[in-house]
Write an enzyme that holds these catalytic residues in place. Sequence first.
Site, PDB file in Angstrom:
ATOM      1  N   LYS A 206       0.843  -1.205   0.000  1.00 37.47           N
ATOM      2  CA  LYS A 206       0.000   0.000   0.000  1.00 37.47           C
ATOM      3  C   LYS A 206       0.877   1.253   0.000  1.00 37.47           C
ATOM      4  O   LYS A 206       0.678   2.172  -0.772  1.00 37.47           O
ATOM      5  CB  LYS A 206      -0.912  -0.056   1.226  1.00 37.47           C
ATOM      6  CG  LYS A 206      -1.894   1.077   1.327  1.00 37.47           C
ATOM      7  CD  LYS A 206      -2.864   0.814   2.482  1.00 37.47           C
ATOM      8  CE  LYS A 206      -3.668   2.046   2.817  1.00 37.47           C
ATOM      9  NZ  LYS A 206      -4.616   1.818   3.915  1.00 37.47           N
ATOM     10  N   GLU A 212      10.557  -4.689   4.545  1.00 36.69           N
ATOM     11  CA  GLU A 212      10.675  -6.084   4.105  1.00 36.69           C
ATOM     12  C   GLU A 212      10.349  -6.218   2.619  1.00 36.69           C
ATOM     13  O   GLU A 212      11.067  -6.864   1.856  1.00 36.69           O
ATOM     14  CB  GLU A 212       9.709  -6.981   4.904  1.00 36.69           C
ATOM     15  CG  GLU A 212      10.011  -7.125   6.379  1.00 36.69           C
ATOM     16  CD  GLU A 212       9.319  -6.073   7.245  1.00 36.69           C
ATOM     17  OE1 GLU A 212       9.032  -4.957   6.738  1.00 36.69           O
ATOM     18  OE2 GLU A 212       9.084  -6.360   8.429  1.00 36.69           O
ATOM     19  N   GLY A 267      -5.010  -2.256   5.002  1.00 40.90           N
ATOM     20  CA  GLY A 267      -4.215  -3.382   4.494  1.00 40.90           C
ATOM     21  C   GLY A 267      -4.890  -4.723   4.725  1.00 40.90           C
ATOM     22  O   GLY A 267      -5.002  -5.550   3.818  1.00 40.90           O
ATOM     23  N   ARG A 268      -5.367  -4.947   5.951  1.00 35.31           N
ATOM     24  CA  ARG A 268      -5.939  -6.266   6.271  1.00 35.31           C
ATOM     25  C   ARG A 268      -7.344  -6.443   5.704  1.00 35.31           C
ATOM     26  O   ARG A 268      -7.960  -7.481   5.907  1.00 35.31           O
ATOM     27  CB  ARG A 268      -5.897  -6.495   7.778  1.00 35.31           C
ATOM     28  CG  ARG A 268      -6.580  -5.417   8.590  1.00 35.31           C
ATOM     29  CD  ARG A 268      -6.199  -5.513  10.068  1.00 35.31           C
ATOM     30  NE  ARG A 268      -6.702  -4.375  10.841  1.00 35.31           N
ATOM     31  CZ  ARG A 268      -6.093  -3.203  10.934  1.00 35.31           C
ATOM     32  NH1 ARG A 268      -4.968  -2.990  10.276  1.00 35.31           N
ATOM     33  NH2 ARG A 268      -6.602  -2.229  11.663  1.00 35.31           N
ATOM     34  N   GLU A 353      -5.073  -7.273  14.861  1.00 34.75           N
ATOM     35  CA  GLU A 353      -4.573  -5.956  14.459  1.00 34.75           C
ATOM     36  C   GLU A 353      -5.702  -4.923  14.504  1.00 34.75           C
ATOM     37  O   GLU A 353      -5.472  -3.747  14.751  1.00 34.75           O
ATOM     38  CB  GLU A 353      -3.978  -6.030  13.049  1.00 34.75           C
ATOM     39  CG  GLU A 353      -2.947  -4.965  12.779  1.00 34.75           C
ATOM     40  CD  GLU A 353      -2.180  -5.229  11.502  1.00 34.75           C
ATOM     41  OE1 GLU A 353      -1.153  -5.933  11.563  1.00 34.75           O
ATOM     42  OE2 GLU A 353      -2.600  -4.753  10.442  1.00 34.75           O
ATOM     43  N   HIS A 384      -4.908 -33.471  17.812  1.00 33.01           N
ATOM     44  CA  HIS A 384      -3.791 -34.270  18.330  1.00 33.01           C
ATOM     45  C   HIS A 384      -2.726 -33.367  18.927  1.00 33.01           C
ATOM     46  O   HIS A 384      -1.584 -33.784  19.107  1.00 33.01           O
ATOM     47  CB  HIS A 384      -3.216 -35.131  17.207  1.00 33.01           C
ATOM     48  CG  HIS A 384      -4.233 -36.066  16.647  1.00 33.01           C
ATOM     49  ND1 HIS A 384      -4.362 -37.368  17.083  1.00 33.01           N
ATOM     50  CD2 HIS A 384      -5.228 -35.865  15.746  1.00 33.01           C
ATOM     51  CE1 HIS A 384      -5.373 -37.942  16.438  1.00 33.01           C
ATOM     52  NE2 HIS A 384      -5.924 -37.052  15.626  1.00 33.01           N
ATOM     53  N   LYS A 512       7.813  -0.671  12.274  1.00 32.05           N
ATOM     54  CA  LYS A 512       8.448  -0.167  11.053  1.00 32.05           C
ATOM     55  C   LYS A 512       9.509   0.886  11.404  1.00 32.05           C
ATOM     56  O   LYS A 512      10.592   0.912  10.839  1.00 32.05           O
ATOM     57  CB  LYS A 512       7.396   0.411  10.096  1.00 32.05           C
ATOM     58  CG  LYS A 512       6.506  -0.676   9.455  1.00 32.05           C
ATOM     59  CD  LYS A 512       5.503  -0.118   8.448  1.00 32.05           C
ATOM     60  CE  LYS A 512       4.641  -1.220   7.860  1.00 32.05           C
ATOM     61  NZ  LYS A 512       3.671  -0.800   6.859  1.00 32.05           N
TER      62      LYS A 512
HETATM   63  C1  G6Q Z   1      -2.660  -4.095   7.721  1.00 30.92           C
HETATM   64  C2  G6Q Z   1      -1.449  -3.507   8.239  1.00 30.92           C
HETATM   65  C3  G6Q Z   1      -0.163  -4.178   7.810  1.00 30.92           C
HETATM   66  C4  G6Q Z   1       0.262  -3.829   6.394  1.00 30.92           C
HETATM   67  C5  G6Q Z   1       1.691  -4.263   6.191  1.00 30.92           C
HETATM   68  C6  G6Q Z   1       2.181  -3.994   4.781  1.00 30.92           C
HETATM   69  O1  G6Q Z   1      -3.754  -3.661   7.938  1.00 30.92           O
HETATM   70  O2  G6Q Z   1      -1.426  -2.160   7.979  1.00 30.92           O
HETATM   71  O3  G6Q Z   1      -0.228  -5.578   7.939  1.00 30.92           O
HETATM   72  O4  G6Q Z   1      -0.590  -4.434   5.470  1.00 30.92           O
HETATM   73  O5  G6Q Z   1       2.510  -3.621   7.117  1.00 30.92           O
HETATM   74  O6  G6Q Z   1       2.085  -2.639   4.487  1.00 30.92           O
HETATM   75  P1  G6Q Z   1       2.232  -2.145   3.021  1.00 30.92           P
HETATM   76  O7  G6Q Z   1       1.128  -2.728   2.207  1.00 30.92           O
HETATM   77  O8  G6Q Z   1       2.191  -0.649   3.067  1.00 30.92           O
HETATM   78  O9  G6Q Z   1       3.556  -2.657   2.532  1.00 30.92           O
END
Ligand code: G6Q
Length: 547
Positions: A206, A212, A267-268, A353, A384, A512
């Site tokens: 996003k 990463e 994001g989620r 989250e 199990h 971050k």
């Molecule tokens: C989701 C969070 C988080 C995010 C990641 C990746 O709701 O904000 O999981 O999706 O940190 O972020 P970017 O899409 O900006 O790389």
Amino acid sequence: MTQPTQLPAWRALEKHRQEMAGVHMRDLFAADHQRFERFSLTFNDLLFDFSKNRITEKTLSLLEQLAEECKLSAKIEAMFRGARINVTENRAVLHIALRNRSNRPILLDGDDVMPDVNRVLGMMRRFTEAVRSGRWKGCTGRSITDVVNIGIGGSDLGSRMVVKALSPYVDPSLRVHFISNVDEADLVQTLFGLDPETTLFCIASKTFTTLETMANAKSAREWLLHQVRDPGAVAKHFVAISTNSEKVADFGIDTANMFEFWDWVGGRYSIWAAIGLPIALAVGMDRFEAMLEGAHRIDEHFRTAPFHRNIPVIMGLLGIWYDNFFAADAYAILPYDQYLEHLPDYLQQGDMESNGKTVDLEGHPVNYSTGPIIFGQPGTNGQHAFYQLMHQGSALIPCDFIAAAQSHHNLGEHHELLISNFIAQTEALMLGKTFEEAKSELEKEGVTGERLQELAAAKTFRGNRPSNSILYRKLTPETLGSLIALYEHKIFVQGAIWNINSFDQMGVELGKQLAKKILNDLGGEDLAHSHDSSTNALINRYKALRI
Ligand code: G6Q
């Protein structure tokens, strides 16, 4: 808003909790042969059975009263209307627009967002059809055989989960892989054996700044260029999914190959947006849209059904009942479906989250529990492993059992065995086994005396352990869309009752920032001394050991 704990319904629920203290579900079932009918709902072919919960009609009506006192209807309406309910980030929350198959206008600051949503869906359709048909060529004129999604968190977990869940619909000639971890092992292992000339990377971020993802994207670009030695290859082998066109261009991806989404998609909650591109590549755009349709139907249900017939509202309220009135701080997601292997992880992020917050919408600290620990794995494996604690441990762990009546395969007795376990577990958790029952079984085996007492005690199960069962015909794209949307709205309901912002993620932002600072410290020769003694020592020890 008044703290929820001060509301009349909350107080009444506290009292009611005392009344329910000695009530066992086995007695509730014995006393009421209509209990299942009373406490179950259906939505198309999906059954939601919540009769195996420590509830009565009174419990439900008090929980519904709580929802009303917390103004849940107005909060639902505000989300659908495009109000900026993500107050800390001053953003609307409109993932429901991404799957608004009715196409009715959804206004954000007076502008309908649907034309943009449909434009990107059209772009996704054209692109996925080109790749899937082989028309999209790599830099040496060969068609794409492997797609690698590079993203993390909300830009990874959802599409990873859905691609696995819809495996029976995946075109085997186009393999979809996922890289998320900055640990180089993830990238090295995933790219091993792939041919750069036929590999397409989707860089899903996003912000397009996540450490990463950017590190993995750069290494993937080097891997490509090292082997094809043509800088122009990036345009054929990299696409971006982002809200940040500037950063996408800086990275060297042609913005014509950028699939846009918007700051009003968390994001989620973004699998319904272009973040779902790997899903559409894997199963085709028609099936991706079927998934949107399934979610949209649940949106309509959530928006319009009265609380007592509203599945996500009931799911959310039951969670509140256990979390806040029984101090049940863990919750298990138990899909009896190997294809839903990643669902617990996905919902873990979605729930933890969203609702892992300790300040309310007005910025005041909360004095009640918000959000349980979500965990789980596919049945029967968990049986199990950790189910022992669910059956006999001291913690109360409510759970959701999820299964399809029809398998995608037809291999002898496997599916019946799976489903018999699914049903048996919910029954066992609810009924338990009394000391007397355990004793009589042991007596039949000839056990006597002190040993009999000891063993009977060990084999006693208190039962009265709550579970929901979700059973549907088959795990189709549409059903999966509905299932995910149910959980999204359940999370919304709980956030609304707890009066917290379910749509920011300051904890993620902190991680971050901190990693960037420590990365600097790892760089030079100097010893670190600006942190606490443990952090300094870890940095310095790492530097000493890495040589
Ligand atoms: C989701 C969070 C988080 C995010 C990641 C990746 O709701 O904000 O999981 O999706 O940190 O972020 P970017 O899409 O900006 O790389």
